[in-house]
Design a protein around this motif. Structure first.
Motif, PDB file in Angstrom:
ATOM      1  N   TYR A   6       0.862  -1.189   0.000  1.00 28.98           N
ATOM      2  CA  TYR A   6       0.000   0.000   0.000  1.00 28.98           C
ATOM      3  C   TYR A   6       0.889   1.226   0.000  1.00 28.98           C
ATOM      4  CZ  TYR A   6       0.900   0.741   4.984  1.00 28.98           C
ATOM      5  OH  TYR A   6       1.522   0.971   6.180  1.00 28.98           O
ATOM      6  N   ARG A   7       0.306   2.302  -0.461  1.00 25.65           N
ATOM      7  CA  ARG A   7       1.062   3.538  -0.580  1.00 25.65           C
ATOM      8  C   ARG A   7       0.802   4.384   0.650  1.00 25.65           C
ATOM      9  NH1 ARG A   7       0.335   7.600  -5.597  1.00 25.65           N
ATOM     10  NH2 ARG A   7      -1.576   8.040  -4.466  1.00 25.65           N
ATOM     11  N   ASP A   8       1.861   4.694   1.389  1.00 26.79           N
ATOM     12  CA  ASP A   8       1.694   5.556   2.563  1.00 26.79           C
ATOM     13  C   ASP A   8       1.126   6.901   2.095  1.00 26.79           C
ATOM     14  OD1 ASP A   8       3.160   6.050   5.583  1.00 26.79           O
ATOM     15  OD2 ASP A   8       2.583   7.794   4.399  1.00 26.79           O
ATOM     16  N   ILE A  61       0.254  -6.928 -12.506  1.00 25.58           N
ATOM     17  CA  ILE A  61      -0.943  -6.165 -12.875  1.00 25.58           C
ATOM     18  C   ILE A  61      -1.415  -5.250 -11.744  1.00 25.58           C
ATOM     19  CG2 ILE A  61      -1.771  -7.636 -14.725  1.00 25.58           C
ATOM     20  CD1 ILE A  61      -3.485  -9.131 -12.962  1.00 25.58           C
ATOM     21  N   ASP A  62      -1.734  -4.051 -12.146  1.00 28.50           N
ATOM     22  CA  ASP A  62      -2.238  -3.029 -11.217  1.00 28.50           C
ATOM     23  C   ASP A  62      -2.967  -2.007 -12.078  1.00 28.50           C
ATOM     24  OD1 ASP A  62      -2.599  -0.944  -9.350  1.00 28.50           O
ATOM     25  OD2 ASP A  62      -0.751  -1.485  -8.312  1.00 28.50           O
ATOM     26  N   PRO A  63      -4.181  -1.617 -11.711  1.00 28.53           N
ATOM     27  CA  PRO A  63      -4.876  -0.640 -12.569  1.00 28.53           C
ATOM     28  C   PRO A  63      -4.124   0.688 -12.687  1.00 28.53           C
ATOM     29  CG  PRO A  63      -6.360  -1.491 -10.866  1.00 28.53           C
ATOM     30  CD  PRO A  63      -5.000  -2.048 -10.585  1.00 28.53           C
ATOM     31  N   LEU A  71      -0.698   3.209 -12.357  1.00 24.00           N
ATOM     32  CA  LEU A  71       0.749   3.448 -12.262  1.00 24.00           C
ATOM     33  C   LEU A  71       0.890   4.955 -12.053  1.00 24.00           C
ATOM     34  CD1 LEU A  71       3.651   2.293 -12.612  1.00 24.00           C
ATOM     35  CD2 LEU A  71       3.443   2.795 -15.049  1.00 24.00           C
ATOM     36  N   ALA A  72       1.034   5.366 -10.803  1.00 27.55           N
ATOM     37  CA  ALA A  72       1.015   6.805 -10.477  1.00 27.55           C
ATOM     38  C   ALA A  72       2.448   7.323 -10.324  1.00 27.55           C
ATOM     39  CB  ALA A  72       0.156   7.033  -9.237  1.00 27.55           C
ATOM     40  N   THR A  73       2.996   7.309  -9.084  1.00 26.37           N
ATOM     41  CA  THR A  73       4.415   7.686  -8.944  1.00 26.37           C
ATOM     42  C   THR A  73       5.313   6.575  -9.475  1.00 26.37           C
ATOM     43  OG1 THR A  73       4.665   6.657  -6.757  1.00 26.37           O
ATOM     44  CG2 THR A  73       3.913   8.952  -6.809  1.00 26.37           C
ATOM     45  N   GLY A  74       4.745   5.361  -9.562  1.00 25.37           N
ATOM     46  CA  GLY A  74       5.532   4.203 -10.001  1.00 25.37           C
ATOM     47  C   GLY A  74       6.191   3.481  -8.834  1.00 25.37           C
ATOM     48  N   GLY A  75       6.042   4.015  -7.616  1.00 24.61           N
ATOM     49  CA  GLY A  75       6.698   3.407  -6.458  1.00 24.61           C
ATOM     50  C   GLY A  75       6.240   1.964  -6.210  1.00 24.61           C
ATOM     51  N   SER A  76       4.928   1.725  -6.306  1.00 23.97           N
ATOM     52  CA  SER A  76       4.410   0.375  -6.020  1.00 23.97           C
ATOM     53  C   SER A  76       4.883  -0.624  -7.069  1.00 23.97           C
ATOM     54  CB  SER A  76       2.884   0.388  -5.975  1.00 23.97           C
ATOM     55  OG  SER A  76       2.431   1.319  -5.015  1.00 23.97           O
ATOM     56  N   ALA A  77       4.760  -0.253  -8.325  1.00 23.18           N
ATOM     57  CA  ALA A  77       5.176  -1.175  -9.401  1.00 23.18           C
ATOM     58  C   ALA A  77       6.680  -1.426  -9.318  1.00 23.18           C
ATOM     59  CB  ALA A  77       4.798  -0.588 -10.762  1.00 23.18           C
TER      60      ALA A  77
HETATM   61  C1  PRP Z   1      -2.892   2.155  -5.585  1.00 24.53           C
HETATM   62  C2  PRP Z   1      -2.802   1.412  -6.898  1.00 24.53           C
HETATM   63  C3  PRP Z   1      -1.323   1.138  -7.015  1.00 24.53           C
HETATM   64  C4  PRP Z   1      -0.713   2.353  -6.376  1.00 24.53           C
HETATM   65  C5  PRP Z   1      -0.197   3.263  -7.446  1.00 24.53           C
HETATM   66  O1  PRP Z   1      -2.829   1.292  -4.516  1.00 24.53           O
HETATM   67  O2  PRP Z   1      -3.587   0.270  -6.959  1.00 24.53           O
HETATM   68  O3  PRP Z   1      -0.907  -0.035  -6.362  1.00 24.53           O
HETATM   69  O4  PRP Z   1      -1.748   3.011  -5.647  1.00 24.53           O
HETATM   70  O5  PRP Z   1       0.467   4.332  -6.896  1.00 24.53           O
HETATM   71  P1  PRP Z   1       2.046   4.551  -7.068  1.00 24.53           P
HETATM   72  O6  PRP Z   1       2.359   4.307  -8.498  1.00 24.53           O
HETATM   73  O7  PRP Z   1       2.228   5.982  -6.666  1.00 24.53           O
HETATM   74  O8  PRP Z   1       2.747   3.603  -6.141  1.00 24.53           O
HETATM   75  P2  PRP Z   1      -3.056   1.789  -3.009  1.00 24.53           P
HETATM   76  O9  PRP Z   1      -1.748   2.129  -2.393  1.00 24.53           O
HETATM   77  O10 PRP Z   1      -4.112   2.855  -3.006  1.00 24.53           O
HETATM   78  O11 PRP Z   1      -3.529   0.495  -2.290  1.00 24.53           O
HETATM   79  P3  PRP Z   1      -4.857  -0.383  -2.501  1.00 24.53           P
HETATM   80  O12 PRP Z   1      -4.760  -1.028  -3.862  1.00 24.53           O
HETATM   81  O13 PRP Z   1      -4.752  -1.345  -1.398  1.00 24.53           O
HETATM   82  O14 PRP Z   1      -6.049   0.521  -2.400  1.00 24.53           O
END
Ligand code: PRP
Ligand code: URA
Length: 209
Positions: free
Chosen positions: A103-105, A130-132, A134-140
């Motif tokens: 999860y994204r802090d 897979i993830d809907p 791709l925002a900052t890209g940190g999670s991917a």
């Molecule tokens: C959302 C989304 C991605 C992430 C993208 O997850 O599903 O995993 O944010 O953001 P980033 O590119 O800046 O990392 P979120 O952290 O909201 O968790 P969730 O899927 O449990 O709601």
């Protein structure tokens, strides 16, 4: 640098419009994400290698093709990535599924890992992360790093909507990973949300807030 592919199929683009629409409720949102995921699965598997086998038809035997080697591994990033799994599996039911919990802090926007469970043979499979969103890209980026640490060798990243910042980050840190998206949006807002985007993908999929 990894390649960047945009799913420009009219059906994907059409459904994405309704996914973005804030009037679309949870049930319809889920159904649309499911449908788009199936279409994206069809597109992203275009380059799977084939091998020739012999098959006996009611008339004679002939050579015909089947997908070579081990089937794919799907790696949804929890939790929103889960919404894209079933659509994918309806085309490729024998794919194995691993989960990366991140999860994204909300303050730092940094990804926090809380779960990881993977098929034992990820090194022999093409993995589709897979993830809907791709925002900052940190999670991917963190998910791909976690997979590489456990032996993953071939990966693709599949998202519905990407921000330019996220694409840049993944391409810089993981130039070996191709990225597949249905849309590239303008930018991130001050909370790290994609603009115009679709809002919070997890909340819209699961009806939370
Ligand atoms: C959302 C989304 C991605 C992430 C993208 O997850 O599903 O995993 O944010 O953001 P980033 O590119 O800046 O990392 P979120 O952290 O909201 O968790 P969730 O899927 O449990 O709601
Ligand atoms: N996560 C989401 O769910 N939506 C965004 O716009 C950015 C990150």
């Amino acid at each position: 640098m990894g390649n960047l592919y945009i799913f420009d199929h009219p059906l994907i683009q059409h459904k994405l419009t309704y996914i973005r629409d804030k009037q679309t409720g949870t049930k319809e949102f889920r159904e649309l994400v499911d449908e788009v995921s199936l279409l994206m699965a069809y597109e992203i598997t275009r380059d799977l290698p084939l091998q020739e086998v012999e098959v006996e038809t009611p008339v004679t035997t002939c050579k015909s093709k089947v997908i070579a080697g081990k089937k794919l591994g799907l790696i949804p990033i929890l939790r929103a990535g889960i919404g894209m799994v079933d659509g994918f599996l309806s085309l490729i039911p024998s794919a194995k599924v691993g989960h990366v919990g991140l999860y994204r802090d909300p303050e730092t926007l940094q990804p926090v890992e809380y779960y990881l469970k993977l098929p034992s043979d990820i090194q022999d499979r093409v993995l589709i992360v897979i993830d809907p969103m791709l925002a900052t890209g940190g999670s991917a980026e963190a998910a791909i790093t976690a997979l590489k640490k456990r032996g993953a060798r071939q990966m693709k990243l599949m998202c519905l909507i990407a921000a330019p910042e996220g694409i840049e980050k993944v391409r810089a840190e993981h130039p070996d990973v191709d990225i597949y998206v249905a849309a590239i949006d303008q930018q991130l807002d001050e909370h790290g949300y994609i603009v115009p985007g679709l809002g919070d993908a997890g909340d819209r999929l699961f009806g939370t807030k």
